[in-house]
Design a protein around this motif. Structure first.
Motif, PDB file in Angstrom:
ATOM      1  N   ALA A 134      31.506  60.685  -6.218  1.00 23.15           N
ATOM      2  CA  ALA A 134      30.845  59.548  -5.570  1.00 23.15           C
ATOM      3  C   ALA A 134      31.901  58.558  -5.120  1.00 23.15           C
ATOM      4  CB  ALA A 134      29.877  58.862  -6.535  1.00 23.15           C
ATOM      5  N   SER A 135      31.550  57.752  -4.129  1.00 21.23           N
ATOM      6  CA  SER A 135      32.362  56.596  -3.759  1.00 21.23           C
ATOM      7  C   SER A 135      31.421  55.471  -3.384  1.00 21.23           C
ATOM      8  CB  SER A 135      33.313  56.918  -2.605  1.00 21.23           C
ATOM      9  OG  SER A 135      32.601  57.250  -1.431  1.00 21.23           O
ATOM     10  N   GLU A 136      31.899  54.272  -3.540  1.00 17.65           N
ATOM     11  CA  GLU A 136      31.047  53.094  -3.386  1.00 17.65           C
ATOM     12  C   GLU A 136      30.366  53.046  -2.024  1.00 17.65           C
ATOM     13  OE1 GLU A 136      31.608  48.813  -5.179  1.00 17.65           O
ATOM     14  OE2 GLU A 136      32.832  49.045  -3.382  1.00 17.65           O
ATOM     15  N   GLY A 137      29.051  52.939  -2.044  1.00 13.24           N
ATOM     16  CA  GLY A 137      28.274  52.824  -0.828  1.00 13.24           C
ATOM     17  C   GLY A 137      27.979  54.122  -0.121  1.00 13.24           C
ATOM     18  N   CYS A 138      28.422  55.256  -0.690  1.00 12.63           N
ATOM     19  CA  CYS A 138      28.259  56.547  -0.013  1.00 12.63           C
ATOM     20  C   CYS A 138      27.395  57.535  -0.794  1.00 12.63           C
ATOM     21  CB  CYS A 138      29.631  57.165   0.259  1.00 12.63           C
ATOM     22  SG  CYS A 138      30.625  56.199   1.430  1.00 12.63           S
ATOM     23  N   GLY A 139      26.858  57.146  -1.941  1.00 14.40           N
ATOM     24  CA  GLY A 139      26.006  58.032  -2.717  1.00 14.40           C
ATOM     25  C   GLY A 139      26.792  58.928  -3.647  1.00 14.40           C
ATOM     26  N   ALA A 140      26.045  59.744  -4.400  1.00 13.40           N
ATOM     27  CA  ALA A 140      26.623  60.652  -5.382  1.00 13.40           C
ATOM     28  C   ALA A 140      26.234  62.088  -5.044  1.00 13.40           C
ATOM     29  CB  ALA A 140      26.147  60.293  -6.790  1.00 13.40           C
ATOM     30  N   PHE A 141      27.119  63.028  -5.395  1.00  9.59           N
ATOM     31  CA  PHE A 141      26.929  64.416  -4.988  1.00  9.59           C
ATOM     32  C   PHE A 141      27.347  65.369  -6.103  1.00  9.59           C
ATOM     33  CE2 PHE A 141      27.578  61.811  -1.310  1.00  9.59           C
ATOM     34  CZ  PHE A 141      26.659  62.284  -0.379  1.00  9.59           C
ATOM     35  N   ARG A 142      26.805  66.590  -6.025  1.00 15.18           N
ATOM     36  CA  ARG A 142      27.175  67.681  -6.923  1.00 15.18           C
ATOM     37  C   ARG A 142      27.481  68.909  -6.090  1.00 15.18           C
ATOM     38  NH1 ARG A 142      22.327  68.785  -9.925  1.00 15.18           N
ATOM     39  NH2 ARG A 142      21.739  69.832  -8.006  1.00 15.18           N
ATOM     40  N   GLN A 143      28.577  69.573  -6.420  1.00 16.21           N
ATOM     41  CA  GLN A 143      28.942  70.822  -5.760  1.00 16.21           C
ATOM     42  C   GLN A 143      29.200  71.872  -6.823  1.00 16.21           C
ATOM     43  OE1 GLN A 143      32.838  71.043  -3.935  1.00 16.21           O
ATOM     44  NE2 GLN A 143      32.088  72.400  -2.305  1.00 16.21           N
ATOM     45  N   VAL A 144      28.592  73.028  -6.672  1.00 15.54           N
ATOM     46  CA  VAL A 144      28.798  74.130  -7.605  1.00 15.54           C
ATOM     47  C   VAL A 144      29.546  75.236  -6.883  1.00 15.54           C
ATOM     48  CG1 VAL A 144      27.708  75.814  -9.117  1.00 15.54           C
ATOM     49  CG2 VAL A 144      26.715  73.538  -8.878  1.00 15.54           C
ATOM     50  N   GLY A 145      30.677  75.620  -7.427  1.00 11.61           N
ATOM     51  CA  GLY A 145      31.496  76.646  -6.779  1.00 11.61           C
ATOM     52  C   GLY A 145      31.917  76.217  -5.387  1.00 11.61           C
ATOM     53  N   ASP A 146      31.785  77.120  -4.445  1.00 12.14           N
ATOM     54  CA  ASP A 146      32.129  76.820  -3.051  1.00 12.14           C
ATOM     55  C   ASP A 146      30.903  76.445  -2.228  1.00 12.14           C
ATOM     56  OD1 ASP A 146      34.857  77.385  -3.455  1.00 12.14           O
ATOM     57  OD2 ASP A 146      34.498  79.532  -3.201  1.00 12.14           O
ATOM     58  N   GLY A 147      29.803  76.152  -2.911  1.00  8.25           N
ATOM     59  CA  GLY A 147      28.575  75.802  -2.212  1.00  8.25           C
ATOM     60  C   GLY A 147      28.654  74.446  -1.541  1.00  8.25           C
ATOM     61  N   PRO A 149      27.911  70.616  -0.963  1.00  9.46           N
ATOM     62  CA  PRO A 149      27.559  69.489  -1.837  1.00  9.46           C
ATOM     63  C   PRO A 149      26.123  69.032  -1.583  1.00  9.46           C
ATOM     64  CG  PRO A 149      29.699  69.137  -0.799  1.00  9.46           C
ATOM     65  CD  PRO A 149      29.084  70.316  -0.110  1.00  9.46           C
ATOM     66  N   GLU A 150      25.426  68.691  -2.665  1.00  7.75           N
ATOM     67  CA  GLU A 150      24.061  68.196  -2.584  1.00  7.75           C
ATOM     68  C   GLU A 150      23.987  66.796  -3.168  1.00  7.75           C
ATOM     69  OE1 GLU A 150      21.726  72.478  -3.191  1.00  7.75           O
ATOM     70  OE2 GLU A 150      21.821  71.013  -4.828  1.00  7.75           O
ATOM     71  N   GLY A 151      23.255  65.925  -2.498  1.00  9.05           N
ATOM     72  CA  GLY A 151      23.073  64.588  -3.018  1.00  9.05           C
ATOM     73  C   GLY A 151      22.291  64.605  -4.317  1.00  9.05           C
ATOM     74  N   ILE A 152      22.658  63.748  -5.252  1.00  4.09           N
ATOM     75  CA  ILE A 152      21.950  63.658  -6.524  1.00  4.09           C
ATOM     76  C   ILE A 152      21.465  62.231  -6.736  1.00  4.09           C
ATOM     77  CG2 ILE A 152      23.122  65.587  -7.627  1.00  4.09           C
ATOM     78  CD1 ILE A 152      24.934  63.588  -9.059  1.00  4.09           C
ATOM     79  N   HIS A 153      20.389  62.110  -7.513  1.00  8.26           N
ATOM     80  CA  HIS A 153      19.787  60.801  -7.771  1.00  8.26           C
ATOM     81  C   HIS A 153      19.271  60.775  -9.207  1.00  8.26           C
ATOM     82  CE1 HIS A 153      19.836  60.110  -3.407  1.00  8.26           C
ATOM     83  NE2 HIS A 153      19.402  61.360  -3.313  1.00  8.26           N
ATOM     84  N   VAL A 154      19.334  59.611  -9.798  1.00 10.76           N
ATOM     85  CA  VAL A 154      18.750  59.447 -11.128  1.00 10.76           C
ATOM     86  C   VAL A 154      17.236  59.564 -11.021  1.00 10.76           C
ATOM     87  CG1 VAL A 154      20.613  57.934 -11.889  1.00 10.76           C
ATOM     88  CG2 VAL A 154      18.544  56.934 -10.892  1.00 10.76           C
ATOM     89  N   ARG A 155      16.603  59.770 -12.151  1.00 11.68           N
ATOM     90  CA  ARG A 155      15.148  59.770 -12.193  1.00 11.68           C
ATOM     91  C   ARG A 155      14.688  58.320 -12.282  1.00 11.68           C
ATOM     92  NH1 ARG A 155      10.890  63.351 -13.313  1.00 11.68           N
ATOM     93  NH2 ARG A 155       9.122  62.386 -14.415  1.00 11.68           N
TER      94      ARG A 155
END
Length: 274
Positions: A134-147, A149-155
């Motif tokens: 993540a970086s400030e103002g740009c959201g958070a992401f998860r990447q698995v392997g070489d896939g 990146p997908e945005g992630i969000h808290v519940r």
């Protein structure tokens, strides 16, 4: 020393560097490694040092160049680092005990701190090939392997019962007292900064930590939780700050997703510090 532009332009090289450090870690992980002991009696392996040297060399090549504070080179006096407006805060191998136990729950943590706040964070779990960033103002992401990146969000609304993540190696009496007040909950023990990441991706609601942690343990994942819509605070509800004092130890803290709940009230009157 102002940021020349938003910190997101540094994400790609830092992710690449964290994965490179993770590769060095896995080379040791797949061998018959020895375990040493540091001055504070915490464990040390060749993987800690291999990752440290990899990160220090790589961060030194980035431009603009910022100072680095790493767990494995933490002797920089506060009189010097207190003047740092921007610096890298690094844990080359978070979860050394998990590494030694070979449970795959260890990470490489790299954060960029700007005026006492984490504005960029990368958490890479090499045994799982999972990268959170993540970086400030740009959201958070998860990447698995070489896939991709997908945005992630808290519940945004906590589960019922509340899903809690806790330390696999550092269960405390204070935590038990807090949880007894929390009410119905499901507790899952997880290693390293992956606890924060579960909150950031909505798989858990709350990570209460009533035990010792250092600033390099939390900074990168703190940024990820915040950019995913959550928060990390002390027990009085104040955001964690970094490099504000001689000690690099954090206060007790809570990482959570659902901001509509007053998670701090369950710690009131329990008699341990905030």
């Amino acid at each position: 020393m102002p940021l020349r532009k938003e910190p997101s332009h540094l994400l790609e090289p830092v992710i690449t560097l964290a994965k490179k450090a993770g590769k060095r870690i896995m080379e040791v992980y797949q061998s018959e490694f020895r375990v040493g002991v540091k001055e504070d009696c915490s464990p040390l392996t060749a993987a800690d040092l291999a990752s440290h040297h990899c990160l220090m060399e790589g961060l030194d090549l980035l431009r603009p160049r910022y100072p680095v504070l790493s767990e494995e080179s933490s002797t920089v006096p506060f009189t010097e680092r207190s003047a740092w407006e921007l610096f890298w805060l690094v844990d080359p191998l978070d979860g050394t005990k998990d590494f030694i136990q070979r449970n795959d729950e260890f990470t490489v943590n790299v954060a960029l701190i700007h005026r006492n706040r984490p504005v960029l964070g990368v958490v890479y779990a090499p045994a799982k090939a999972a990268c959170y960033f993540a970086s400030e103002g740009c959201g958070a992401f998860r990447q698995v392997g070489d896939g991709e990146p997908e945005g992630i969000h808290v519940r945004a609304e906590a589960h019922c019962p509340v899903r809690v993540v806790g330390s696999r190696s550092h269960r405390s009496e204070e935590l038990d007292r807090y949880l007894s007040r929390l009410g119905p909950h499901q507790l899952v023990s997880v290693g390293s900064s992956l606890k924060f990441c579960l909150v950031a991706e909505g798989a858990a609601d709350l990570y209460p930590r009533m035990g010792p942690t250092s600033e390099w343990d939390t900074a990168a994942a703190h940024c990820i939780v915040r950019e995913a819509g959550g928060e990390v605070t002390d027990l009085a509800g104040r955001p964690l700050l970094y490099n504000k004092q001689e000690s690099i130890l954090n206060p007790h803290f809570l990482a959570f997703g659902d901001k509509s709940k007053d998670w701090c009230r369950f710690a009131e009157g329990l008699g341990f510090g905030s």
